[in-house]
Scaffold this active site. Sequence first.
Site: not given
Length: 324
Positions: A58, A127
């Site tokens: 990321e 998540h």
Amino acid sequence: MSKQRMMPAINLALYEEMNRDKKVILYGEDAGISLLGQTTGLQENFGKDRVRDTPICENIMTGMAVGLAAAGYRPICHLLYGNFIYTGFDSIANQAAKLKYMTAGQVKLPIVYMAVIGGGRSAAAQHSDIPYPALMNLGGVKVVVPSNSRTARGLLKAAIRDDNPVFYLTAAGGGRPEEVPDDDNYLIPIGKAEVLNKGDDVTIISIGPMTLKASQAAKKLNEKGVGIDLIDLLSLAPIDEDTIINSLKKTGRAVIVDEARDICSAASHISAILSDKAFKYLKSPIKRVTVKDVAIPYSPTLESHVIPEVEDIVNCVEELLESN
């Protein structure tokens, strides 16, 4: 008008904006296979040069967006889950949020960072976070949180056309089918809230995934004779201060519903705004309905205990009214 769920509405907005402007490109984790449905068919329509799958890294992905935008493109960085913003935070906080200022406006950064946020799906702690409080604190970025299909489409198109970095954060669930305008230029301005229900007793300010629950709570309260002014905030940076302050002038009471953890939440900042700029209109303390200050559990039973439910909102409003 046609009825759509949130993910197809997002998919349509992406298709329309990529078709409108060849400088719009999309890349990220599972962008091609479309794990959650937002990017379905885009790689087939626009090719792998404009819709690219990337390795799971990321910090490189978020940094690539800065370079692409500075070079004249309008990148959409598909980060998949909101928690992955944390691992890309260096490029976000030190580059995307600051380069326009550091170059005296010579560099435009029309970036959209998109991710799904929140719990309710047993996706577990890594998540299920709500990361927007950290983003609100950066300065130099915009943060939008649509609550349904219509606002998802309108805000995404506005974000893609904006010349500043915009974080576009949506609930992962498809939600209920909603009427979505067919106009391919349908935009919702960033920084403007919507009043979903009008009432004189209590203002409820909701954010993103909590808006459906706040709407259900408002309906239950209306049935009990309590008038709710329900505001869907939509944008957290900037915040539509005028709309929330004008509502508080009318009701004198405010409940803020936020799926972020309580400490340093968006609700905390909104409370500060109202305390600072509308204190004289308050009839009662400002109340927050937020997530407990823990990681989101995997267990559905524990998860529902941590995340606000409709009854939590109803009970908070009723306690507020009973206290004065």
